[in-house]
Design an enzyme around this catalytic site. Sequence first.
Site: not given
Length: 186
Positions: A86, A116, A143, A161, A184
């Site tokens: 997306n 780094h 997201g 998310a 789970r």
Amino acid sequence: MNDNKTELQKMLDGELYVAGDQQLVDMRDNARVLLSRYNQMMAEPLEKKNEVLKKLLGKCSTIDIQPPFFCDYGTHIIAGENFFMNFNCVILDCALVTIGNNVMCGPYVQIYTAYHPLAAEERIKGPELAAPITIGDNVWLGGGAIICPGVTIGSNTTIGAGSVVTKDIPAGVFAAGNPCRVIRTI
């Protein structure tokens, strides 16, 4: 360690490398040109956008990446069938990013192979590191998820998310949180 290696070879081998090396700069500049073109194609048909993506990405098949999209090189991304990403996603592909079939990413997913040195005295010298990321088949990245260097996510797994995935996640689970952990079995 082989001193005859190019900085690109060192980068892909997980060794300290100099990102300012001209070959790497040229590769990133090429990616930026293609990304700029791609990110201006929001209203274009998928087939037309995929023509640009196929020039950018190392190996891809049926993919749908919503612009804007950002990556370092593109050539170190291998995406399987039916890959969907997306809006506003980032893949820092300084090492190989392997994405399985039927993988879906929500908006603002970030996949980082680059990192780094932890010790400040080493970090300020400038060389960087990268570690590959592998995402199995049928994975959903919610997201805003962040996938950190060196992580493997097993097939048939859902990442919640906003999760920060710092360690490997097994197949067939729902995992979420910061740091991401298995919630789970699915």
